[in-house]
Design an enzyme around this catalytic site. Structure first.
Site, PDB file in Angstrom:
ATOM      1  CB  SER A 182      -0.935  -0.002   1.197  1.00  0.00           C
ATOM      2  OG  SER A 182      -0.181  -0.012   2.395  1.00  0.00           O
ATOM      3  CG  HIS A 210      -4.225  -1.664  -0.227  1.00  0.00           C
ATOM      4  ND1 HIS A 210      -4.731  -0.388  -0.232  1.00  0.00           N
ATOM      5  CD2 HIS A 210      -3.771  -1.884   1.033  1.00  0.00           C
ATOM      6  CE1 HIS A 210      -4.579   0.164   0.966  1.00  0.00           C
ATOM      7  NE2 HIS A 210      -3.994  -0.730   1.752  1.00  0.00           N
ATOM      8  CE  LYS A 241      -6.818  -0.967   3.793  1.00  0.00           C
ATOM      9  NZ  LYS A 241      -5.947  -1.992   4.337  1.00  0.00           N
TER      10      LYS A 241
HETATM   11  C1  LIG Z   1      -5.555  -2.267   5.639  1.00  0.00           C
HETATM   12  C2  LIG Z   1      -4.895  -3.571   5.688  1.00  0.00           C
HETATM   13  C3  LIG Z   1      -5.250  -4.509   6.664  1.00  0.00           C
HETATM   14  C4  LIG Z   1      -6.222  -4.177   7.772  1.00  0.00           C
HETATM   15  O1  LIG Z   1      -7.536  -4.180   7.319  1.00  0.00           O
HETATM   16  P1  LIG Z   1      -8.677  -3.614   8.274  1.00  0.00           P
HETATM   17  O2  LIG Z   1      -9.921  -4.177   7.708  1.00  0.00           O
HETATM   18  O3  LIG Z   1      -8.608  -2.130   8.214  1.00  0.00           O
HETATM   19  O4  LIG Z   1      -8.394  -4.122   9.647  1.00  0.00           O
HETATM   20  C5  LIG Z   1      -4.659  -5.751   6.624  1.00  0.00           C
HETATM   21  N1  LIG Z   1      -3.740  -6.049   5.680  1.00  0.00           N
HETATM   22  C6  LIG Z   1      -3.366  -5.174   4.741  1.00  0.00           C
HETATM   23  C7  LIG Z   1      -2.360  -5.572   3.724  1.00  0.00           C
HETATM   24  C8  LIG Z   1      -3.922  -3.901   4.719  1.00  0.00           C
HETATM   25  O5  LIG Z   1      -3.548  -3.026   3.791  1.00  0.00           O
END
Ligand SMILES: *Cc1c(COP(=O)(O)O)cnc(C)c1O
Length: 395
Positions: A182, A210, A241
């Protein structure tokens, strides 16, 4: 304050004096391409609301309608009395969307990693982890008690070297990687990583946080993007997301999901997602299943913004996705840049060490399908004006 607790104030003061203290801004409106902060409308360039679904009318309507039938709270953990028909329906839909036999819903993406990894490996086992993996993967690996071996970022040959060095050990082995990283927007070379794992008899897991809603046909994620269906043992996903709500899930074979339901501690000891969360997610998955229009708009917006920024002479790294890192150098420069953007009506947070390596502090721009092309053209123009003013681009 008592002597024993003085460390709290001392640590806060250290964070302040080193410029590492995070000032948390409050959004005073619904999430969207434009948000209200400190009473003023500002262009939002730093949320993960990839497809603009956070405040989509269709998902809000579905949440309201399901509250009328099922109420709000699940009242228990999934394994006691918290499994309701909407949870089961969403799991079925997610499995269908991802092209796997089954899926298990948990409270967040972070919880999904904590749910997936410790049941698969433990003390005496080995995890092979990309050096830039997400914090929730790192924490889940630590929690598992397995030995963690980091391999060089996105390097299948680096992974092979580490696998080779531990070839003789007859224990469980798990290769784990983010799908899309990310901070830089680069994509894991999954086909080569899968092949390496297969060659050495290791399981492989990808965290597609992502990638969902972004990569693959209609946003079906990294496994679909590379056509690797059936060759990735564990897929972790988030609903916070592109899906625009909250929640996490793990998808794979029916047997794997059955096993994780029995073993994953967030499933056994933390209550289920609420009904409105589940309802809104059901609507999001259906929106993605019906049309790839939002995903295509996301990519065309990403392309437009990157072209403009490159044209102005910015260093935007090597992103392969709509994520656009605008690399500025020192943390203080990135912070000052972000503050100037804020004055100009643009909300884009600076990201510095330890989240990214020293000297590569940046504004990480998150383009969304909800942005209008004119929003992004305006944003690029403001970035260029601020950069010239700060002598980061030639005048
Ligand atoms: C954002 C993210 C998470 C966490 O996800 P949430 O639903 O916000 O807890 C886990 N792994 C990766 C790779 C992320 O980018």
């Amino acid at each position: 304050m008592s002597v024993e607790k003085r460390f709290i104030r001392e640590e806060l003061e250290r964070l302040q004096s080193e410029g590492l203290y995070t000032h948390i801004r409050t959004i005073e409106s619904a999430q969207g391409p434009w948000v209200t902060i400190e009473g003023r409308r500002r262009l939002n360039l730093c949320s993960n609301n990839y497809l603009g679904l956070c405040s989509d009318r269709r998902i809000c309507d579905r949440a309201r309608a399901m509250i009328d039938i099922y109420g709000v709270g699940p009242g228990a953990v999934r394994t006691i009395a918290g499994t309701m028909s909407p949870h089961v329906e969403l799991e079925r839909k997610l499995a269908e969307f991802k092209g796997t036999e089954a899926a298990m819903l948990v409270q967040s993406g972070f919880c999904a990693n904590l749910s997936a990894i410790p049941p698969l490996v433990g003390k005496g086992d080995l995890v092979f982890s990309d050096e830039l993996n997400h914090a929730s993967i790192i924490d889940a690996c630590r929690l598992s008690g397995a030995t963690i071996l980091r391999y060089p970022h996105n390097s299948p040959s680096g992974l092979r070297e580490v696998l080779e060095s531990r070839k003789a050990e007859a224990c469980r082995k798990l290769v784990v990687t983010d799908g899309v990283f990310s901070m830089d927007g680069d994509i894991a070379p999954l086909p080569d990583l899968v092949e390496a794992a297969e060659d050495y008899g290791a399981m492989i897991m990808v965290d597609d946080a992502h990638g969902e809603g972004v990569l693959g046909r209609g946003g079906r994620g990294i496994v679909d993007h590379f056509g690797l269906h059936g060759r990735v043992d564990v897929e972790v996903g988030t609903l916070s997301k592109a899906f625009g709500v909250v929640g996490g899930f793990i998808s794979g074979t029916a047997e794997l999901v059955d096993y994780l339901r029995q073993k994953a501690r967030p499933n056994l000891f933390s209550s289920a997602l609420t009904v409105p969360d589940v309802a809104a997610n059901l609507a999001s998955v259906e929106i993605l299943q019906e049309s790839d229009e939002l995903v295509r708009k996301l990519w065309s917006n990403g392309k437009l913004f990157k072209e403009r920024m490159k044209g102005y002479g910015f260093n935007i790294g090597n992103s392969q996705t709509p994520i656009t890192p605008v690399i500025l150098g020192e943390a203080a420069v990135a912070k000052a840049f972000s503050a100037r953007l804020f004055e100009e009506g643009i909300f884009a947070q600076a990201i510095a060490f330890p989240t990214v390596p020293k000297g590569t502090a940046r504004i990480r721009v998150m383009v969304s399908a909800a942005h209008e092309p004119s929003d992004l053209e305006m944003a690029a123009e403001v970035f260029a004006r601020v950069a010239r003013e700060m002598n980061l681009l030639p005048a």
